[in-house]
Motif scaffolding. Structure first.
Motif, PDB file in Angstrom:
ATOM      1  N   HIS A  69       0.862  -1.183   0.000  1.00  0.00           N
ATOM      2  CA  HIS A  69       0.000   0.000   0.000  1.00  0.00           C
ATOM      3  C   HIS A  69       0.892   1.226   0.000  1.00  0.00           C
ATOM      4  O   HIS A  69       1.870   1.290   0.740  1.00  0.00           O
ATOM      5  CB  HIS A  69      -0.910   0.009   1.225  1.00  0.00           C
ATOM      6  CG  HIS A  69      -1.979   1.034   1.151  1.00  0.00           C
ATOM      7  ND1 HIS A  69      -1.746   2.361   1.429  1.00  0.00           N
ATOM      8  CD2 HIS A  69      -3.279   0.940   0.812  1.00  0.00           C
ATOM      9  CE1 HIS A  69      -2.869   3.031   1.272  1.00  0.00           C
ATOM     10  NE2 HIS A  69      -3.818   2.190   0.891  1.00  0.00           N
ATOM     11  N   ARG A 114     -11.758   2.456   0.562  1.00  0.00           N
ATOM     12  CA  ARG A 114     -11.475   3.790   1.127  1.00  0.00           C
ATOM     13  C   ARG A 114     -10.438   4.543   0.312  1.00  0.00           C
ATOM     14  O   ARG A 114     -10.566   5.745   0.062  1.00  0.00           O
ATOM     15  CB  ARG A 114     -10.981   3.635   2.571  1.00  0.00           C
ATOM     16  CG  ARG A 114     -10.625   4.954   3.249  1.00  0.00           C
ATOM     17  CD  ARG A 114      -9.801   4.757   4.501  1.00  0.00           C
ATOM     18  NE  ARG A 114      -8.446   4.335   4.148  1.00  0.00           N
ATOM     19  CZ  ARG A 114      -7.534   3.948   5.025  1.00  0.00           C
ATOM     20  NH1 ARG A 114      -7.829   3.889   6.317  1.00  0.00           N
ATOM     21  NH2 ARG A 114      -6.338   3.589   4.633  1.00  0.00           N
ATOM     22  N   ASP A 115      -9.418   3.824  -0.140  1.00  0.00           N
ATOM     23  CA  ASP A 115      -8.292   4.452  -0.830  1.00  0.00           C
ATOM     24  C   ASP A 115      -8.395   4.361  -2.352  1.00  0.00           C
ATOM     25  O   ASP A 115      -7.419   4.563  -3.059  1.00  0.00           O
ATOM     26  CB  ASP A 115      -6.981   3.846  -0.331  1.00  0.00           C
ATOM     27  CG  ASP A 115      -6.737   4.156   1.144  1.00  0.00           C
ATOM     28  OD1 ASP A 115      -7.438   5.016   1.710  1.00  0.00           O
ATOM     29  OD2 ASP A 115      -5.852   3.527   1.739  1.00  0.00           O
TER      30      ASP A 115
END
Length: 176
Positions: A69, A114-115
């Motif tokens: 990530h 979310r990202d």
């Protein structure tokens, strides 16, 4: 006792979302249910994630996608992670639709939404189309209101205090 399988969300900033899902998986495996565990943004080869090894030993099928990530490790370009997350979501959809597994856990999917690695609408469609024979668990910080509303169980894990706040680093067998 109902035969219909439900949808769980484990979210929040506290420790224990994956642990709760893995605990449920071990309970299911102990009762002879079939389990598929799919993770996003975790690289078992680099960071260990011994819960994955444990689940494999107990008979769960395990898959990992978007192994990293941008917020915590910058070794893989965001675009490559997004492509792999999309492949991962295709795999999730296939595993759920196949009705091969009694329990499907999708670890850190909430973070992928979310990202902006995975579209929220796609997760809502997965929930809506989930066969009654499949129990579905989605973990990770940042579950959206719409995803939580669509679920049957929602557990919000809140951090009150954490050893990291005092400079205590991860401990083998406890945090990893």
């Amino acid at each position: 006792m109902t035969k219909r399988r439900l949808i769980h969300i484990y979210t929040g900033e506290g420790k224990g979302k994956t642990t709760a899902a893995v605990g449920l998986a071990t309970r299911a495996l102990g009762h002879g249910l079939s389990v598929c565990y799919i993770s996003f943004h975790k690289d078992p080869e680099v960071y260990g994630y011994t819960e994955i090894k444990s689940l494999q030993k107990l008979g769960a099928e395990v898959y990992s996608f978007a192994k990293g990530h941008p917020g915590c490790c910058r070794r893989i370009p965001r675009e490559a992670l997004i492509d792999d997350a999309i492949r991962g979501m295709e795999h999730v959809e296939k595993m759920v639709a196949s009705e091969t597994f009694d329990l499907v856990i999708v670890d850190e999917l909430n973070i992928a939404v979310r990202d902006h690695f995975i579209e929220e609408e796609r997760v809502l469609k997965l929930i809506k189309n989930k066969p009654d024979s499949v129990e579905l668990v989605l973990t990770g910080r940042g579950a959206t209101e719409a995803v939580m509303e669509a679920a049957d169980y929602v557990s919000y894990i809140r951090k009150i205090k954490h050893p990291y706040d005092e400079g205590i680093t991860s401990r083998k067998g406890i945090e990893f």
